[in-house]
Design a protein around this motif. Structure first.
Motif, PDB file in Angstrom:
ATOM      1  N   LEU A 134       0.824  -1.211   0.000  1.00 16.91           N
ATOM      2  CA  LEU A 134       0.000   0.000   0.000  1.00 16.91           C
ATOM      3  C   LEU A 134       0.859   1.263   0.000  1.00 16.91           C
ATOM      4  O   LEU A 134       0.991   1.946   1.020  1.00 16.91           O
ATOM      5  CB  LEU A 134      -0.951  -0.002   1.203  1.00 16.91           C
ATOM      6  N   ASN A 135       1.443   1.591  -1.145  1.00 19.40           N
ATOM      7  CA  ASN A 135       2.073   2.896  -1.264  1.00 19.40           C
ATOM      8  C   ASN A 135       0.999   3.920  -1.670  1.00 19.40           C
ATOM      9  O   ASN A 135      -0.180   3.586  -1.781  1.00 19.40           O
ATOM     10  CB  ASN A 135       3.217   2.857  -2.281  1.00 19.40           C
ATOM     11  N   ASP A 136       1.407   5.149  -1.904  1.00 15.30           N
ATOM     12  CA  ASP A 136       0.431   6.202  -2.210  1.00 15.30           C
ATOM     13  C   ASP A 136      -0.411   5.862  -3.435  1.00 15.30           C
ATOM     14  O   ASP A 136      -1.633   6.067  -3.446  1.00 15.30           O
ATOM     15  CB  ASP A 136       1.154   7.533  -2.435  1.00 15.30           C
ATOM     16  N   GLU A 137       0.247   5.344  -4.457  1.00 18.12           N
ATOM     17  CA  GLU A 137      -0.457   5.071  -5.711  1.00 18.12           C
ATOM     18  C   GLU A 137      -1.514   3.989  -5.539  1.00 18.12           C
ATOM     19  O   GLU A 137      -2.686   4.180  -5.910  1.00 18.12           O
ATOM     20  CB  GLU A 137       0.554   4.647  -6.781  1.00 18.12           C
ATOM     21  N   THR A 138      -1.114   2.855  -4.949  1.00 14.35           N
ATOM     22  CA  THR A 138      -2.065   1.741  -4.821  1.00 14.35           C
ATOM     23  C   THR A 138      -3.182   2.075  -3.837  1.00 14.35           C
ATOM     24  O   THR A 138      -4.335   1.708  -4.053  1.00 14.35           O
ATOM     25  CB  THR A 138      -1.346   0.463  -4.368  1.00 14.35           C
ATOM     26  N   LEU A 139      -2.858   2.783  -2.751  1.00 12.71           N
ATOM     27  CA  LEU A 139      -3.885   3.138  -1.770  1.00 12.71           C
ATOM     28  C   LEU A 139      -4.905   4.089  -2.377  1.00 12.71           C
ATOM     29  O   LEU A 139      -6.111   3.974  -2.122  1.00 12.71           O
ATOM     30  CB  LEU A 139      -3.243   3.754  -0.529  1.00 12.71           C
ATOM     31  N   LEU A 140      -4.448   5.032  -3.201  1.00 16.80           N
ATOM     32  CA  LEU A 140      -5.355   5.956  -3.874  1.00 16.80           C
ATOM     33  C   LEU A 140      -6.284   5.204  -4.827  1.00 16.80           C
ATOM     34  O   LEU A 140      -7.505   5.429  -4.833  1.00 16.80           O
ATOM     35  CB  LEU A 140      -4.564   7.020  -4.643  1.00 16.80           C
ATOM     36  N   HIS A 162      -5.720  12.279   2.988  1.00 13.92           N
ATOM     37  CA  HIS A 162      -4.685  13.124   2.392  1.00 13.92           C
ATOM     38  C   HIS A 162      -4.591  12.889   0.884  1.00 13.92           C
ATOM     39  O   HIS A 162      -4.479  13.839   0.092  1.00 13.92           O
ATOM     40  CB  HIS A 162      -3.343  12.831   3.058  1.00 13.92           C
ATOM     41  N   LEU A 163      -4.663  11.613   0.468  1.00 15.71           N
ATOM     42  CA  LEU A 163      -4.545  11.287  -0.954  1.00 15.71           C
ATOM     43  C   LEU A 163      -5.774  11.732  -1.743  1.00 15.71           C
ATOM     44  O   LEU A 163      -5.661  12.174  -2.892  1.00 15.71           O
ATOM     45  CB  LEU A 163      -4.342   9.776  -1.129  1.00 15.71           C
TER      46      LEU A 163
END
Length: 775
Positions: free
Chosen positions: A240-246, A289-290
């Motif tokens: 779950l980095n920023d891209e996948t979590l978004l 935040h994302l």
């Protein structure tokens, strides 16, 4: 060069216009929402029409050429595409609102906010409907008008409180709580208005059915979501980095939107529910935040699209209507919100300040108006009128808040002295009493909650099986054995929840105490258990009757035998506990995570406030003049009137700090007092301010409770010094009520008498054990 699609041209025009206007509004310190409305008006078709008509009117025939060139000024050409962008904006606005909402918050704000909001909204809806009928509007226009003017603007209120430095006042906390309840009420209202718009007539049974259907689906979505989503996030944590979590969170949002619309609800409801589910996960802040840029972008497009609906000619034509509705909003909100806050137990000053703060309409009014327009049930004049009213009330909000103390002062002078309950409220009687708890009340509340929850889950499982499992099996096995297999699978899936519904709380401490009290109580408890068994038998029979229609008499006995088997099964007992443990673990995972990190605790006990005493936090800045001084030197109690309950310092939490405790940079002081005392404290120290989000509302684990000294109390006849209460109980005595008089200044030699009521501050666990620990 290829032709650029019109919707891209329109979007470019909208964003360029919005960027210029909002910068200007930021510089003028005005709410950015107003900037979006002005940008929409500037980019919309009505401004060009106004410019052309004015030019021709002023210059006559000579102005035709000028008007031609003015008409060539770019404006939005395809409003249908903008409507689509606006719909996306509503989805992300509601998704972000859900992330900031959390059902836990709804429970935490408690009765006062719910009572105040219910009185305010119900009265405003009724008045709005009456005004619409008075103006000669149809029933649908009048009903939607009532819904639109019943919702205050969260965005405008938080912005105004931050600008005026009112975030930490008692009335601000009351307003924040009412806004949370309003958010949920707005979602319910949208569903009911949609149902009403489709049927085109008011049927009480239809409304009740829609409401129960809505609550049922919200509950099931929440339970299933909390059970599954945090677990999935935990399993996928390393990915779950920023891209996948978004992408995952956006996909979950839109997936719930699809599901909600497929079962007959609005897209906005689906987005809100998924946001509230994700709000209970550890990743909620990260997701918020994302999602922020998406919410801001599409939210801006939504508000700009609202501004495009402003038709100056129409507003001028209906100017008297705009002024009338504006007056109704201001006067109605002030009166009904104030009455609602008074009815919830707060004093007159807090009620008036709260009422004046809520006297405006905003984003939810636009969303409801958009709903009415999309359904084609409201007239074209209603939308621009509501926008105009919103603009006016936005500008008047700060002035009304400033006016509220003067209004209170005037009313206070004319209120008879015997009406002290009106001036100070009756919230003192609503304090949680830590030495008098009614076992029957606690048991009945707990059992009612458990039965409602497990009955709803069992019913949901039965509905799913009746639409999927049972038809599949009975279509392929068309005999007795097919029906038996279908019943077995359905009841097996329902069994952990049915068992929990019957046996939960039968061995609790309250149950044992009541059982040992008298034979009459034993009979009542047996009746309570029997009632739960009957409910379970009804559920099981609902599964069996359609499958075995010729055996109805015998099926009741069989259903009872099945319930007994469920209760006696140790395997089901383990399974039921495992399911409940997993759900509660996921539900509380976020709170446990924050506690482990020693995050600033949250949740002010606003429902237990009396005489304007409440709890707040103050962060010590590195430049504060009090750094390096001890509490003994600072003498906060003597100089400002506040009491320091806790100091949060990095990874440490210092409860009931001693006089020799020193203050360091970035300490968080959790203090008790009233608004005036907090203002005096504010003059002595510098503290951090909260952002424009309900998630940043001041909240704590520290609570307020009361303890009444009875004839056999170990405190009777002893002094505070003798009892050493601070050291033994880790609680703080904020005040003492004696013979109707409130004592907030007392020494350690104060002697307790029978009938004294102590107002205590501390962590709830310490408050619950106060009587045991003080001896």
């Amino acid at each position: 060069m290829g032709h650029l699609p019109e919707f891209i041209q329109d979007l470019a025009l909208i964003l360029i216009s919005a960027s210029i206007v909002t910068v200007i509004f930021k510089r003028l310190r005005q709410p950015v929402v107003l900037g979006y409305l002005v940008a929409g008006f500037n980019a919309g078709p009505h401004l060009n029409e106004l410019r052309v008509s004015l030019t021709q009117e002023l210059l006559g025939s000579d102005g035709a050429t000028v008007a031609f060139y003015m008409n060539s000024i770019p404006s939005v050409t395809d409003t249908e595409n903008i409507s689509t962008w606006a719909d996306i904006g509503v989805i992300f606005l509601l998704f972000a609102l859900g992330l900031d909402f959390s059902f836990k918050k709804l429970l935490m704000v408690g009765g006062p906010a719910s009572i105040g909001t219910f009185i305010n909204m119900s009265c405003m809806i009724s008045v709005g409907y009456g005004v619409g009928r008075f103006l000669g509007w149809g029933s649908m226009d009048s009903i939607f008008l009532g819904g639109m003017i019943s919702m205050s603007s969260t965005t405008i209120i938080i912005k105004t409180f931050n600008d005026m430095n009112y975030q930490k006042t008692k009335f601000a906390n009351i307003v924040y709580g009412m806004l949370i309840v309003e958010d949920m009420a707005a979602i319910l209202m949208m569903v009911l208005l949609s149902t009403l718009a489709v049927s085109r007539h008011f049927e009480g049974s239809d409304m009740v059915y829609s409401l129960f259907k809505l609550l049922f689906f919200i509950f099931i979505w929440f339970v299933v979501g909390i059970y599954l989503i945090p677990t999935v996030f935990k399993k996928l944590k390393k990915y779950l980095n920023d891209e996948t979590l978004l992408i995952i969170s956006t996909g979950l949002c839109l997936g719930m939107v699809l599901f909600a619309t497929s079962v007959g609800f609005s897209a906005a409801l689906g987005a809100f529910i998924m946001g509230s589910i994700l709000a209970e996960t550890i990743e909620s802040k990260h997701i918020e935040h994302l999602i922020g840029p998406l919410k801001q972008l599409f939210g801006a497009v939504f508000f700009v699209s609202v501004g495009m609906m402003i038709d100056p000619a129409l507003i001028w034509e209906h100017g008297s209507t705009v002024l009338l509705i504006t007056a109704v909003v201001i006067v109605g909100m002030v009166v009904f919100a104030s009455l609602g806050v008074i009815a919830s137990g707060q004093g007159l000053k807090v009620a008036i300040q709260s009422g004046f703060s809520l006297a405006q309409i905003g984003e939810f009014s636009f969303i409801i108006a958009t709903l009415g327009m999309s359904l084609g049930v409201i007239s074209n004049i209603l939308y621009p009128i509501i926008v105009a009213v919103s603009v006016i009330t936005t500008f008047t909000t700060p002035y009304l808040i400033k006016l509220s103390p003067a209004v209170y002062g005037f009313i206070e002078k004319h209120v008879p002295a015997t009406w002290d309950k009106l001036l100070y409220g009756y919230a003192a009687s609503d304090y949680k009493v830590v030495n008098k708890k009614n076992d029957w009340n606690r048991l009945l509340k707990s059992v009612s909650f458990q039965v409602s929850v497990y009955f709803t889950i069992s019913f949901a499982v039965m509905l799913i099986c009746k639409t999927t499992v049972i038809p599949f099996i009975t279509d392929n096995i068309r005999d007795f054995w097919g029906a038996l297999l279908a019943a077995a699978i359905t009841l097996t899936l329902m069994s952990p929840f049915i068992r929990a519904m019957v046996v939960k709380k039968n061995r609790s401490e309250e149950f044992k105490k009541i059982w040992a009290d008298s034979h009459f109580n034993r009979g009542a408890l047996i009746s309570l258990v029997a009632a739960r068994v009957i409910v379970a038998v009804i559920l099981v029979s609902a599964v069996l009757f359609p499958l075995f229609p010729t055996m109805k008499t015998a099926l009741v006995i069989i259903a009872f035998i099945i319930i007994v088997a469920f209760v006696l099964s140790q395997e089901l007992k383990k399974q039921s506990r495992k399911i409940e443990y997993h759900f509660l673990k996921n539900l509380n995972r976020k709170q446990l995570y924050e506690d482990n990190r020693k995050a600033i605790p949250t949740t002010v006990a606003n429902d237990m406030l009396a005489k304007n005493i409440h709890i707040e936090e103050f962060e010590i800045s590195p430049n504060s003049p009090i750094i390096g001084k001890s509490l003994r030197e600072l003498q906060f109690k003597q100089k400002t009137g506040v009491s320091v309950i806790t100091i949060l310092r990095g990874n440490r939490k210092i409860n009931i700090p001693g006089a020799n405790e020193f203050i360091y940079p970035f300490d968080i002081l959790v203090v008790s007092g009233c608004d005036e005392q907090f203002h005096r404290l504010n003059e002595s120290i510098e503290y951090g301010t909260s952002g424009e989000s309900l998630e940043d509302m001041p909240q704590h684990h520290i609570s307020l409770s009361q303890f009444e000294i009875e004839g056999d109390s170990p405190l009777l006849g002893k002094t505070i010094r003798e009892l050493r209460l601070r050291e033994k109980t880790e609680t703080y005595i904020v005040g003492i009520d004696r013979d109707g008089e409130s004592i907030v200044s007392f020494s350690s030699d104060f002697t307790f008498l029978e009938g004294d009521t102590l107002l205590l501050a501390g962590e709830q666990e310490k408050l619950d054990g106060f009587e045991l620990n003080c001896v």
